[in-house]
Design a protein around this motif. Structure first.
Motif, PDB file in Angstrom:
ATOM      1  N   THR A   1     -14.978  82.768  15.921  1.00 27.99           N
ATOM      2  CA  THR A   1     -16.406  82.762  16.228  1.00 27.99           C
ATOM      3  C   THR A   1     -16.667  82.282  17.652  1.00 27.99           C
ATOM      4  O   THR A   1     -17.815  81.968  17.996  1.00 27.99           O
ATOM      5  CB  THR A   1     -17.174  81.863  15.241  1.00 27.99           C
ATOM      6  OG1 THR A   1     -16.635  80.527  15.290  1.00 27.99           O
ATOM      7  CG2 THR A   1     -17.076  82.402  13.821  1.00 27.99           C
TER       8      THR A   1
ATOM      9  N   ARG B   1     -16.321  82.437  22.048  1.00 28.01           N
ATOM     10  CA  ARG B   1     -16.491  83.397  23.124  1.00 28.01           C
ATOM     11  C   ARG B   1     -15.125  83.735  23.716  1.00 28.01           C
ATOM     12  O   ARG B   1     -14.192  82.934  23.675  1.00 28.01           O
ATOM     13  CB  ARG B   1     -17.361  82.805  24.249  1.00 28.01           C
ATOM     14  CG  ARG B   1     -18.816  82.567  23.918  1.00 28.01           C
ATOM     15  CD  ARG B   1     -19.649  83.827  23.907  1.00 28.01           C
ATOM     16  NE  ARG B   1     -19.785  84.501  25.178  1.00 28.01           N
ATOM     17  CZ  ARG B   1     -20.686  84.189  26.118  1.00 28.01           C
ATOM     18  NH1 ARG B   1     -21.506  83.160  25.941  1.00 28.01           N
ATOM     19  NH2 ARG B   1     -20.769  84.888  27.233  1.00 28.01           N
TER      20      ARG B   1
ATOM     21  N   THR C   1      -8.796  84.298  23.839  1.00 21.17           N
ATOM     22  CA  THR C   1      -9.587  83.849  22.687  1.00 21.17           C
ATOM     23  C   THR C   1      -9.472  82.341  22.514  1.00 21.17           C
ATOM     24  O   THR C   1     -10.358  81.712  21.946  1.00 21.17           O
ATOM     25  CB  THR C   1      -9.134  84.538  21.392  1.00 21.17           C
ATOM     26  OG1 THR C   1      -7.713  84.401  21.253  1.00 21.17           O
ATOM     27  CG2 THR C   1      -9.514  86.007  21.386  1.00 21.17           C
TER      28      THR C   1
ATOM     29  N   ASP D   1     -18.598  90.465  26.586  1.00 16.40           N
ATOM     30  CA  ASP D   1     -19.504  89.318  26.491  1.00 16.40           C
ATOM     31  C   ASP D   1     -18.726  88.028  26.700  1.00 16.40           C
ATOM     32  O   ASP D   1     -18.827  87.069  25.920  1.00 16.40           O
ATOM     33  CB  ASP D   1     -20.229  89.299  25.149  1.00 16.40           C
ATOM     34  CG  ASP D   1     -21.407  88.322  25.159  1.00 16.40           C
ATOM     35  OD1 ASP D   1     -21.862  87.970  26.266  1.00 16.40           O
ATOM     36  OD2 ASP D   1     -21.840  87.900  24.074  1.00 16.40           O
TER      37      ASP D   1
ATOM     38  N   SER E   1     -23.802  79.918  25.752  1.00 20.11           N
ATOM     39  CA  SER E   1     -23.420  79.935  24.343  1.00 20.11           C
ATOM     40  C   SER E   1     -21.903  79.997  24.258  1.00 20.11           C
ATOM     41  O   SER E   1     -21.258  80.724  25.019  1.00 20.11           O
ATOM     42  CB  SER E   1     -24.035  81.144  23.637  1.00 20.11           C
ATOM     43  OG  SER E   1     -23.505  81.283  22.341  1.00 20.11           O
TER      44      SER E   1
ATOM     45  N   THR F   1     -20.344  80.492  21.163  1.00 19.42           N
ATOM     46  CA  THR F   1     -20.006  81.095  19.878  1.00 19.42           C
ATOM     47  C   THR F   1     -20.439  82.554  19.842  1.00 19.42           C
ATOM     48  O   THR F   1     -21.304  82.987  20.616  1.00 19.42           O
ATOM     49  CB  THR F   1     -20.671  80.349  18.708  1.00 19.42           C
ATOM     50  OG1 THR F   1     -22.102  80.406  18.860  1.00 19.42           O
ATOM     51  CG2 THR F   1     -20.215  78.904  18.659  1.00 19.42           C
ATOM     52  N   GLN F   2     -19.812  83.294  18.923  1.00 16.91           N
ATOM     53  CA  GLN F   2     -20.143  84.680  18.646  1.00 16.91           C
ATOM     54  C   GLN F   2     -20.150  84.865  17.138  1.00 16.91           C
ATOM     55  O   GLN F   2     -19.511  84.094  16.411  1.00 16.91           O
ATOM     56  CB  GLN F   2     -19.100  85.624  19.262  1.00 16.91           C
ATOM     57  CG  GLN F   2     -19.143  85.729  20.768  1.00 16.91           C
ATOM     58  CD  GLN F   2     -20.276  86.614  21.250  1.00 16.91           C
ATOM     59  OE1 GLN F   2     -21.166  86.982  20.492  1.00 16.91           O
ATOM     60  NE2 GLN F   2     -20.260  86.960  22.519  1.00 16.91           N
TER      61      GLN F   2
ATOM     62  N   LYS G   1     -18.177  90.183  14.936  1.00 10.31           N
ATOM     63  CA  LYS G   1     -18.261  90.934  16.186  1.00 10.31           C
ATOM     64  C   LYS G   1     -17.025  91.826  16.321  1.00 10.31           C
ATOM     65  O   LYS G   1     -15.892  91.376  16.145  1.00 10.31           O
ATOM     66  CB  LYS G   1     -18.363  89.994  17.385  1.00 10.31           C
ATOM     67  CG  LYS G   1     -18.514  90.722  18.718  1.00 10.31           C
ATOM     68  CD  LYS G   1     -18.713  89.752  19.856  1.00 10.31           C
ATOM     69  CE  LYS G   1     -18.774  90.453  21.203  1.00 10.31           C
ATOM     70  NZ  LYS G   1     -19.917  91.396  21.284  1.00 10.31           N
TER      71      LYS G   1
ATOM     72  N   TYR H   1     -14.420  94.053  18.390  1.00  7.88           N
ATOM     73  CA  TYR H   1     -13.848  94.247  19.716  1.00  7.88           C
ATOM     74  C   TYR H   1     -13.053  95.558  19.809  1.00  7.88           C
ATOM     75  O   TYR H   1     -12.307  95.778  20.779  1.00  7.88           O
ATOM     76  CB  TYR H   1     -12.966  93.063  20.094  1.00  7.88           C
ATOM     77  CG  TYR H   1     -13.773  91.798  20.343  1.00  7.88           C
ATOM     78  CD1 TYR H   1     -14.350  91.540  21.586  1.00  7.88           C
ATOM     79  CD2 TYR H   1     -13.987  90.879  19.321  1.00  7.88           C
ATOM     80  CE1 TYR H   1     -15.100  90.401  21.808  1.00  7.88           C
ATOM     81  CE2 TYR H   1     -14.732  89.727  19.536  1.00  7.88           C
ATOM     82  CZ  TYR H   1     -15.285  89.488  20.783  1.00  7.88           C
ATOM     83  OH  TYR H   1     -16.032  88.351  21.000  1.00  7.88           O
TER      84      TYR H   1
END
Length: 351
Positions: A59, A61, A102, A128, A200, A202-203, A207, A209
């Motif tokens: 979760t 970025r 990551t 992002d 931010s 978090t994602q 999401k 990729y």
């Protein structure tokens, strides 16, 4: 005598009724049945950029770092902690790497770190990501601001929680090396710096990729014990060769006529997957940009084999997708990936 006769007859009748009445039995009781409890299979979480199993969904970025790749700036530091390393022209005869992480906290030192470029802004927006760099020109920084790129200059001149200058490199490097190749990022410090910048961190866990993985990503293709790319643009040329090492089961990064060895671990710089993307690259002023939405042709190599592929992006805010020639999503081998983003007329060979 009459009374006795009547009594005897009644007793006889009662006895007969008792012996002829049907017997009654209770219905048998069925044994209770036990139902096996149903258990859902435990969810499997994977790293979206390398396919490795995680204990929890990702979760965070993505963090991107601009890394110098000219001869005098080598060796690299921290690139084997990256999930993806992309190589491309950025301006003139300058070629750089963009490392995507990551979990950037695993890298104690990353670098050497250089300034931002327009093509980096394009890619960072697609993933992002949060970009760490050594600043940039007004044109590039304005572009980042206008397109909503989260970037942070980590060069303060002095050591910080997120960067430092390895000033001794000025003396240990070759004569063409300069002070500009001595900036390094501290992985864990980048996380804290991003929060202090108000970004931010978090994602959403779901999401996408656009990467698909399988344990053994070796394609059913031609032999490719080496994959050679000559990056060409106008009068500029630069050779990169990815040489397969069967003992490691990975490709070793070769450039400037030698195999790359990491400065922090002295290990070879290796990759499970190699992707070559032939892109429509132009210049915006002095900086290179690419039509990533248009995409194009390319190659994928893993395990000493190679196949042709297609690639592209759904829009300017979506990550790259990769497909086989029959239109199926490309399955990469679990592990890290090297991506060469080369102009359309760049020669590619393998053997």
């Amino acid at each position: 005598l009459l009374l006795c006769g009547c009594a005897g007859a009644g007793a006889s009748a009662a006895t007969e009724a008792a012996t002829t009445a049907p017997a009654t039995t209770e219905a048998p009781t069925e044994a209770p049945t036990t139902q096996e409890p149903t258990t859902e299979p435990a969810p499997v979480y994977t790293n979206p950029l390398n396919g490795k199993t995680l204990d929890a969904p990702f979760t965070g970025r993505i963090y991107a770092v601009s890394i110098s790749n000219i001869r005098g700036a080598l060796p690299h530091y921290g690139t084997m902690n990256a999930d993806i390393l992309m190589e491309m022209w950025v301006n003139g005869s300058i070629i750089r790497d963009l490392a995507l992480y990551t979990d950037v906290s695993k890298a104690e030192a990353i670098g050497s770190v250089r300034s931002d470029r327009l093509m980096f802004n394009q890619i960072v927006k697609m993933y992002d990501a949060v970009l760490a760099d050594a600043a940039g020109s007004d044109q590039v920084l304005n572009d980042a601001r206008n397109t909503g790129v989260n970037r942070m200059t980590i060069d303060t001149g002095d050591a910080t929680d997120y960067s430092y200058r390895a000033k001794d490199r000025v003396f240990t490097f070759k004569p063409e090396s300069k002070y500009e190749h001595t900036l390094f990022a501290k992985g864990a410090g980048l996380l804290d710096f991003a929060q202090k910048k108000g970004f931010s961190v978090t994602q959403p866990a779901d999401k996408d990729y656009n990467l698909h993985f399988t344990e053994d990503g070796t394609p059913e293709g031609e032999t490719a014990n080496s994959v050679n790319v000559t990056f060409t643009y106008r009068n500029n040329r630069k050779d990169t060769s990815m040489i397969y090492d069967p003992e490691l089961g990975k490709y070793v990064y070769n450039q400037y006529d030698k195999a790359m060895v990491l400065g922090d671990t002295e290990d070879p710089e290796t990759f499970n997957n190699v992707i070559v993307m032939l892109a429509d690259i132009t210049t915006d002023g002095i900086y290179y940009t690419a039509d990533f939405v248009k995409g194009g042709q390319g190659y994928y190599a893993c395990g000493g084999k190679i196949i042709p592929i297609t690639w592209g992006a759904d829009d300017e805010s979506s990550p790259f997708w990769f497909r086989t020639l029959d239109g199926e999503p490309l399955e990469l081998g679990v592990g890290n990936t090297y991506m060469a983003i080369a102009p359309l007329d760049s020669p590619v060979s393998y053997q």
